[in-house]
Design a protein around this motif. Sequence first.
Motif, mmCIF file in Angstrom:
data_model
loop_
_atom_site.group_PDB
_atom_site.id
_atom_site.type_symbol
_atom_site.label_atom_id
_atom_site.label_comp_id
_atom_site.label_asym_id
_atom_site.label_seq_id
_atom_site.Cartn_x
_atom_site.Cartn_y
_atom_site.Cartn_z
ATOM 1 N N ALA A 181 0.816 -1.225 0.000
ATOM 2 C CA ALA A 181 0.000 0.000 0.000
ATOM 3 C C ALA A 181 0.845 1.268 0.000
ATOM 4 O O ALA A 181 0.422 2.304 -0.510
ATOM 5 C CB ALA A 181 -0.929 -0.001 1.219
ATOM 6 N N ALA A 182 2.046 1.191 0.569
ATOM 7 C CA ALA A 182 2.868 2.400 0.688
ATOM 8 C C ALA A 182 3.954 2.420 -0.386
ATOM 9 O O ALA A 182 4.313 1.391 -0.948
ATOM 10 C CB ALA A 182 3.516 2.456 2.072
ATOM 11 N N ASP A 183 4.485 3.613 -0.654
ATOM 12 C CA ASP A 183 5.644 3.727 -1.543
ATOM 13 C C ASP A 183 6.931 3.406 -0.794
ATOM 14 O O ASP A 183 7.818 2.756 -1.321
ATOM 15 C CB ASP A 183 5.716 5.150 -2.113
ATOM 16 N N HIS A 184 7.033 3.930 0.435
ATOM 17 C CA HIS A 184 8.229 3.738 1.250
ATOM 18 C C HIS A 184 7.824 3.222 2.624
ATOM 19 O O HIS A 184 6.715 3.509 3.080
ATOM 20 C CB HIS A 184 9.000 5.051 1.398
ATOM 21 N N VAL A 185 8.731 2.504 3.284
ATOM 22 C CA VAL A 185 8.419 1.920 4.597
ATOM 23 C C VAL A 185 9.512 2.299 5.594
ATOM 24 O O VAL A 185 10.701 2.088 5.325
ATOM 25 C CB VAL A 185 8.307 0.384 4.512
#
Lengths: 305, 305
Positions: A181-185
């Motif tokens: 779901a996210a671009d970066h973690v």
Amino acid sequence: MPTTPAVFVGPQENPQLVEAVERGGGRVVALAEAEAVVVSGGHGDLPELPAAVRWVQLPSAGIEAWVESGVVDSSRTWTSATGAYSHAVAEGAVALLLAGVRGIGRAARLTTWDHAILDAAQTSLRGSTIAVVGAGGIGSAMIPAFVALGAEVLAVTRRGLPVEGAARTLPADRVGEVFAAADHVVLAAPATAQTKALVGAEQLAAIGPQGWLVNIARGSLVDTDALVSALAEGTIAGAALDVTDPEPLPDGHPLWSEPRCIITPHSTNPTPLQVAALAERVAENVRRFAAGEELLGLVDPERGY
Amino acid sequence: MPTTPAVFVGPQENPQLVEAVERGGGRVVALAEAEAVVVSGGHGDLPELPAAVRWVQLPSAGIEAWVESGVVDSSRTWTSATGAYSHAVAEGAVALLLAGVRGIGRAARLTTWDHAILDAAQTSLRGSTIAVVGAGGIGSAMIPAFVALGAEVLAVTRRGLPVEGAARTLPADRVGEVFAAADHVVLAAPATAQTKALVGAEQLAAIGPQGWLVNIARGSLVDTDALVSALAEGTIAGAALDVTDPEPLPDGHPLWSEPRCIITPHSTNPTPLQVAALAERVAENVRRFAAGEELLGLVDPERGY
């Protein structure tokens, strides 16, 4: 009308804490005249406290050593530095993620004006979604900067209650969803049985070739071999690590020579920033003590934290 | 009730701009059916525009080439991309300053777990004062992130009118004051006779041994020889440069091997981010066109910008 508290700073001399006491509206006195003590240094040891001392500020977030030495009792108020150091670590995480997406790790290694490599390596946090896995004191302190940079934050907390500034918060048992779901973690969760090797090959594949992984939590949250492969194959854009597994990372480890990796050797909470953060906390608590307000970091002597 | 504008994207194919037109509520059509044109690529050349075309979006902030080629006339509305690229450069400046103060330039060059060097090298933006010299479109776009990180901004603009988010704004003729007043200095001012070698030995000494200098403006604003000396002697904490003088910086120049210096080779506005920023602007202007609102970046055909 605030009073002017009489505060002893010791046992070690510490000009920054003296200055902080004065900034908070107190005056620094000898121990015998003190109504409050700001503890500088030491590991559980304290001078004997006069009965007039009503409040003791301890210098660390974890206070096990003081509790074990038996000095923490309920005859006076005790405060720890819990939470005071969150901002330094949070700023380090923001710096790492920005350095990653903006190619600064690669730039720092250049010895020639190579525009092309920097041009191709960059993305922006603006318009991106950043997952903050473990949005406690440190994780939630990153959120204002990410939002100011035009990113949206997807927070993960144990119970999933809404986190201020986050667009959405998920409970820990749904953490598996954030990698796609996210671009970066950004990893900021404690090391537990549940978070061990939380990020492996599958999660890295879900982050994808434009995504950065930042770990300022503990090395054990990431499967290092899977990360090495993902970086070598371009499965993810890059990794910025303050912590590694094993730690220290041995000389010659492939991550040291990986162009898509930035390593800060467990240093997002460095000594100079700890001193500054403790001083900020001391000034604020002296101000509160003088005004009769509730202090930050109150310790429950029964529970020991 | 917004309409659905018929928009031609060309002359070069550009899927991101097509997507942006659709995101803004338009539909992409052939030139013969278009009421609006989003220009992709080219340097002043345009296909002949049907009379039905009421609005042309140009892809760059500076539009000299289009004006000189004579296509910009007052028979329709023209918009440039002015301001659209500010956020990318501003984010680059924030990334550079954070990387500097948090030691990430040094970390990126490590090949061994050297905790001590990172521990000593770091300061924090939290509680610091950051001078933004030239708080125009780019400079002012940095301010929210600096404020969110707990810093205070001292802005400098030509006339010194208050800049949103800045604690204080000085006019350009008082720029000399900021080097002592601020902890860190970010240069974002245009290259003019007034700003040539604005930062020399005296200004670097005023910034001091804890301060970072960031230059994302033009190399000519800094006296390079003075900077090399200041870095070698520890007069300032470090410099993060997107631009240099000379530029490109020649191989073997002392700045390439200076541990306190980070160089991004004129790349805070890299191609991938330009494309994303133009797409964001196109989507917003198509939305405004559909709603009958004023467009961003309106060109005055008489003045040519």
